[in-house]
Each structure stands twice: as structure tokens, then as C-alpha cells.
Enzyme design. Structure first.
Site, PDB file in Angstrom:
ATOM      1  N   TYR A   8       0.591  19.877 -20.803  1.00 51.83           N
ATOM      2  CA  TYR A   8      -0.577  19.681 -21.674  1.00 51.83           C
ATOM      3  C   TYR A   8      -1.523  20.881 -21.670  1.00 51.83           C
ATOM      4  O   TYR A   8      -2.494  20.902 -22.418  1.00 51.83           O
ATOM      5  CB  TYR A   8      -1.367  18.451 -21.212  1.00 51.83           C
ATOM      6  CG  TYR A   8      -0.640  17.149 -21.394  1.00 51.83           C
ATOM      7  CD1 TYR A   8      -0.534  16.566 -22.650  1.00 51.83           C
ATOM      8  CD2 TYR A   8      -0.059  16.493 -20.315  1.00 51.83           C
ATOM      9  CE1 TYR A   8       0.129  15.362 -22.827  1.00 51.83           C
ATOM     10  CE2 TYR A   8       0.607  15.292 -20.476  1.00 51.83           C
ATOM     11  CZ  TYR A   8       0.697  14.733 -21.729  1.00 51.83           C
ATOM     12  OH  TYR A   8       1.361  13.540 -21.899  1.00 51.83           O
ATOM     13  N   HIS A  13      -6.296  19.161 -26.997  1.00 55.05           N
ATOM     14  CA  HIS A  13      -7.048  18.174 -26.209  1.00 55.05           C
ATOM     15  C   HIS A  13      -7.543  18.767 -24.886  1.00 55.05           C
ATOM     16  O   HIS A  13      -8.420  18.205 -24.256  1.00 55.05           O
ATOM     17  CB  HIS A  13      -6.150  16.973 -25.924  1.00 55.05           C
ATOM     18  CG  HIS A  13      -6.760  15.635 -26.190  1.00 55.05           C
ATOM     19  ND1 HIS A  13      -7.938  15.435 -26.863  1.00 55.05           N
ATOM     20  CD2 HIS A  13      -6.331  14.396 -25.845  1.00 55.05           C
ATOM     21  CE1 HIS A  13      -8.199  14.137 -26.930  1.00 55.05           C
ATOM     22  NE2 HIS A  13      -7.240  13.489 -26.308  1.00 55.05           N
ATOM     23  N   ASN A  63      -7.806   9.469 -21.550  1.00 57.50           N
ATOM     24  CA  ASN A  63      -8.356   8.140 -21.840  1.00 57.50           C
ATOM     25  C   ASN A  63      -8.741   7.362 -20.591  1.00 57.50           C
ATOM     26  O   ASN A  63      -9.241   6.251 -20.692  1.00 57.50           O
ATOM     27  CB  ASN A  63      -7.391   7.331 -22.718  1.00 57.50           C
ATOM     28  CG  ASN A  63      -6.064   7.081 -22.061  1.00 57.50           C
ATOM     29  OD1 ASN A  63      -5.743   7.655 -21.028  1.00 57.50           O
ATOM     30  ND2 ASN A  63      -5.267   6.228 -22.676  1.00 57.50           N
ATOM     31  N   ASN A 109     -10.917   8.897 -27.195  1.00 55.41           N
ATOM     32  CA  ASN A 109     -10.736   7.932 -26.106  1.00 55.41           C
ATOM     33  C   ASN A 109     -11.285   8.415 -24.766  1.00 55.41           C
ATOM     34  O   ASN A 109     -11.682   7.609 -23.933  1.00 55.41           O
ATOM     35  CB  ASN A 109      -9.255   7.559 -25.977  1.00 55.41           C
ATOM     36  CG  ASN A 109      -8.792   6.715 -27.144  1.00 55.41           C
ATOM     37  OD1 ASN A 109      -9.566   5.962 -27.731  1.00 55.41           O
ATOM     38  ND2 ASN A 109      -7.525   6.845 -27.493  1.00 55.41           N
TER      39      ASN A 109
END
Length: 185
Positions: A8, A13, A63, A109
């Protein structure tokens, strides 16, 4: 805020993590895994913009960021009013940085989790624009994709600008920093 793991690391994000790492580098703060209430985050303490700070990143998925944030606030005896969350923002064009206190979560989120865990939306935010997805691409898929080759050419500058905005926020307060960071219209 961001998602854990190397898969990631370059995602849209995770731009908040990129900014946090820049701030830690500037301040010479080493982020290390915590224990107890700090177990689900890496954090470090030091001085930035003339103020004592705790820089931290939850090691949970985006989240689920609220629990680690609450644990760090409690451990360090910090009021939620002093919390600064650095996050990606779909509703801002790519390479735009904005500061604000409170407001909605806009479907984010991670922000929803922080608001739920702290019991308020009234915390400071450094919003780093990543733009809207092209065409009909699902926003949830878009934020989990790496920046495009064109965006990567500007990404380092965006991270520096967002880190500068965070430092200005610490040094000048919200209104002073907004006057410096937000362009005049």
C-alpha cells in the site's frame, strides 16, 4: 493515515503517511512500535515548529484508525482539540492542500473511524488532494491505486507542501496557517 504494508506504500490513500514521514525526517523523530495503549501504532516524540509533538501512524488499516488514535491521545494525555489528522482528500484536486477543523467525513472511512473513537469531528485536518477517480471508477478502488506516472512527478513537491502546511498549522494556529496555505481568490 494510511494502510499498513509495502503493498500500500505508494497508494493515494497513503499520502498522509508520506507527509508524516517527511515531518518525522525534518524533526529527527524516529517512529517506533508502541506497547500497551500504543501497540497498534508507530510513534515518536520531539519538537516541530517550536512545539512538543507526538507523531504517530496507526498500523491498522485505514478504516480502523480510530482505536489507535484514541489510545495514543489517552496515553499522552492529549485533548482531541490538539489532534491533527493528515489524510488524502478525493474532493480536492490533485496537489491541493487545505487545512480545516471539523466537518464531515465525505465517505472517508478513516476519518469516520477517528470521529467515532474520539466522539467528535472537531479535530484539525491537513487535507491532501488526490482528485476524483476518472470516468466511472469506484472511489474505493481509486484510493487503493498507486499515483500515476504524471502524478508521481509532482508527488514529492506535494508531500513537502503538505508538511509545510502542517508545520504552519503548529506554528501559527489554524487561521494564520490557512491565510498562508490557502491561495487568495
Amino acid at each position: 493515515m494510511g494502510n499498513p504494508g509495502p503493498g500500500y506504500a505508494g497508494n493515494r490513500h497513503n499520502v498522509g503517511v508520506m507527509v508524516l514521514e517527511e515531518l518525522a525526517r525534518r524533526a529527527g523523530i524516529r517512529l517506533s512500535p508502541g506497547k500497551g495503549a500504543r501497540a497498534r501504532a508507530v510513534s515518536g516524540e520531539g519538537r516541530l515548529a517550536g512545539r512538543r509533538v507526538v507523531l504517530a501512524r496507526p498500523t491498522t488499516y485505514m478504516n480502523e484508525s480510530g482505536g489507535p488514535v484514541r489510545g495514543l491521545l489517552d496515553y499522552h494525555h492529549l485533548p482531541v482539540e490538539d489532534l491533527v489528522v493528515i489524510h488524502d482528500e478525493l474532493d480536492l484536486p490533485f496537489a491541493t492542500v487545505r487545512l480545516k477543523r471539523g466537518g464531515g467525513e465525505g465517505g472517508h472511512n478513516g476519518l469516520r473511524s477517528v470521529s467515532r473513537s474520539t466522539g467528535t469531528r472537531d479535530y484539525l485536518r491537513v487535507r491532501v488532494g488526490i482528485g476524483r477517480p476518472p470516468g466511472r471508477q469506484d472511489p474505493a478502488d481509486f484510493v487503493l491505486k498507486d499515483f500515476s506516472a504524471t502524478e508521481r512527478k509532482e508527488l514529492d513537491l506535494l508531500v513537502v507542501e503538505a508538511a509545510d502546511a502542517a508545520e504552519s498549522l503548529l506554528a501559527r494556529g489554524l487561521e494564520g496557517a490557512q491565510n498562508e496555505v490557502h491561495p487568495r481568490s
